[in-house]
Design a protein around this motif. Structure first.
Motif, short mmCIF file in Angstrom:
data_model
loop_
_atom_site.label_atom_id
_atom_site.label_comp_id
_atom_site.label_asym_id
_atom_site.label_seq_id
_atom_site.Cartn_x
_atom_site.Cartn_y
_atom_site.Cartn_z
N MET A 381 0.82 -1.21 0.00
CA MET A 381 0.00 0.00 0.00
C MET A 381 0.85 1.26 0.00
N SER A 382 2.15 1.12 0.29
CA SER A 382 3.03 2.30 0.27
C SER A 382 3.45 2.68 -1.14
N PRO A 384 1.79 3.43 -4.03
CA PRO A 384 1.22 4.67 -4.59
C PRO A 384 1.74 5.93 -3.90
N MET A 385 1.97 5.87 -2.59
CA MET A 385 2.47 7.05 -1.89
C MET A 385 3.90 7.36 -2.31
N LEU A 469 -4.08 8.59 -7.19
CA LEU A 469 -3.90 7.92 -5.90
C LEU A 469 -5.03 6.91 -5.65
N ILE A 470 -6.27 7.32 -5.91
CA ILE A 470 -7.40 6.40 -5.73
C ILE A 470 -7.24 5.17 -6.62
N GLY A 472 -4.43 3.98 -7.91
CA GLY A 472 -3.30 3.18 -7.44
C GLY A 472 -3.64 2.33 -6.24
N PHE A 473 -4.31 2.90 -5.25
CA PHE A 473 -4.69 2.14 -4.06
C PHE A 473 -5.69 1.04 -4.41
N ILE A 476 -3.80 -1.92 -5.88
CA ILE A 476 -3.06 -2.63 -4.83
C ILE A 476 -4.02 -3.51 -4.01
N LEU A 477 -5.20 -2.99 -3.68
CA LEU A 477 -6.18 -3.77 -2.92
C LEU A 477 -6.60 -5.02 -3.69
#
Length: 481
Positions: A381-382, A384-385, A469-470, A472-473, A476-477
């Motif tokens: 989850m890191s 995208p950040m 960001l949305i 990307g997260f 990942i989910l």
């Protein structure tokens, strides 16, 4: 303690910019100073103080060299813009009737096409010039001009995506195709924000116009996927935007021969620039001649600089011809360029050198290892950040991917998540976040001569960070499920 030290410079920069009390230049100075101090402590503790001087000299030089590629475009682009101003009314082509159809074409086709061909924020310069012809100035122009960066995975003929693919062990077309799929939800969210920004700028968009915008956006995204699937990634951004731009021009303007000739004359420098750049990149004999000619590459793993192949050479050359034909003062144009470009060039240097120190000192790896140890598979989850911060700091996909792609793909292998999709998230998020980079924002403020505009723009433009960001997260989910 080491992880906290590594995070501190990033947190300082983000806090200063979010506060609205510091310009991008001040935030860059503080961020670089904190990065130097933190890296000195970390390197001394892990490798010994004797390597500190060598690390400082190498990373400063390597970061400066990487920054030069961007600075050369910023300065040349600013010079080109001032040369167009020297043409006066001819360069502007006269004011156009402001309507939502023209605004969508500028934001989603014209400016992204220019950025796909040239890269490094040149599309932003062209976007601001086109928005001014529609009667937009000030903060509204600065904000809507950011849409020039909405297809940056294919900016500068997809150099950032090519670099990222190489580092991830993929072909450029593989990474381009997955990035095109991720661009679909990103662009849908961009469109919703665009309608809000357009309304605030005085462009009321009817329901029928929104349907029209949505259809053309769907066409753009479909052609983008097809271009990445069946052609080279280098032209996968430029070809769809150019084709749709031509179709929209005929549909909306219905030009006769006289109007077509007038449009070509008014935009002659931009047409010449586009043709020159396409020729030097898409015509193999010319490309193969200029790309290695006098190329300089002082650092392994850093891009080479070929003066006759670089976009800046053509920006300056065509700009000089434009000034000469307009019988304008070249010295005055140069002076105006210097006054307008120095701040954004300084911001570029500070942030790229800061990013280079994060790699060379091992601070980026320190943060990633700490996250993996603390969160296991959840550390994905890191990504995208990290990607967002990389794109935000460097203002370019090449630099951000060079900085982070090895780290995030290694993390993907370690926690058994598909590294190809992790690479796609890294590439898509970091390149789309370049639109909010202090490098881009300060350049736009300089072009429009808006003092202290960065903080005001960030207060209005921050939602543009949400679409990548949305997306990307969400990816990942799905990968973690």
């Amino acid at each position: 303690m080491t992880t906290i030290l590594a995070l501190l410079p990033l947190l300082l920069v983000l806090g200063l910019l979010a506060s609205g009390r510091a310009s991008a230049l001040v935030a860059g100075l503080v961020g670089l100073s904190a990065t130097l101090a933190a890296s000195a402590v970390i390197v001394t503790g892990t490798r010994g103080g004797e390597v500190l001087a060598g690390l400082f000299l190498h990373e400063t030089a390597a970061g400066s060299w990487l920054a030069w590629h961007v600075i050369a475009i910023i300065a040349a682009g600013m010079f080109f813009h001032r040369c167009q101003q020297a043409r006066g009314a001819v360069a502007n082509g006269g004011a156009l009737e402001a309507n939502p159809r023209r605004l969508w074409s500028v934001c989603f086709l014209l400016a992204p096409f220019a950025e796909s061909v040239t890269g490094f924020g040149v599309g932003y310069i062209i976007a601001l010039a086109a928005l001014r012809r529609l009667g937009l100035n000030g903060m509204s122009a600065l904000l809507l001009g950011l849409y020039s960066q909405s297809l940056v995975p294919w900016g500068a003929l997809a150099t950032g995506t090519t670099v990222g693919a190489t580092l991830a062990g993929l072909t450029p077309n593989e990474l381009g195709l997955s990035s095109a799929l991720l661009q679909i939800p990103i662009h849908v969210l961009y469109l919703g924000l665009y309608w809000r920004f357009a309304r605030e700028a005085g462009f009321a968009t009817s329901f029928a116009q929104k349907v029209d915008d949505a259809i053309w956006t769907a066409l753009l995204l479909g052609l983008l996927w097809l271009a990445n699937r069946y052609t080279d990634v280098e032209i996968a951004g430029a070809a769809p935007t150019a084709f749709l731009l031509a179709v929209r021009f005929w549909r909306d303007e219905r030009p006769d021969a006289a109007r077509l000739k007038s449009a070509l004359h008014a935009n002659a420098p931009y047409v010449a620039l586009t043709l020159a750049l396409c020729a030097t990149r898409l015509v193999p004999p010319l490309r193969d001649l200029l790309k290695p000619l006098w190329a300089m590459r002082p650092f392994e793993g850093q891009p080479a600089f070929a003066p006759l192949y670089a976009p800046g050479f053509w920006l300056v050359s065509i700009g000089i011809v434009t000034v000469w034909l307009a019988r304008a003062s070249l010295s005055r144009v140069l002076a105006e360029t210097g006054r307008g470009a120095w701040r954004s060039c300084a911001v570029t240097l500070l942030f790229v050198v800061m990013a280079q120190f994060y790699v060379g000192s091992g601070m980026a790896e320190t943060i990633a290892e700490a996250l993996r140890a603390a969160a296991g598979r959840g550390s994905a989850m890191s990504v995208p950040m990290f990607a967002a911060v990389g794109g935000f700091l460097t203002g370019g996909g090449s630099a951000a991917n060079a900085m982070l792609m090895p780290m995030v793909t290694a993390l993907a292998h370690a926690i058994t998540i598909d590294p190809a999709w992790i690479a796609a998230v890294q590439n898509s998020v970091c390149t789309n976040l370049t639109m909010l980079s202090p490098i881009r924002v300060s350049m736009g403020a300089a072009i429009l001569a808006l003092p202290a505009a960065e903080s005001a723009l960030y207060r209005r433009a921050w939602p543009l960070a949400l679409p990548p960001l949305i997306t990307g997260f969400a990816v990942i989910l799905v990968l973690l499920a």
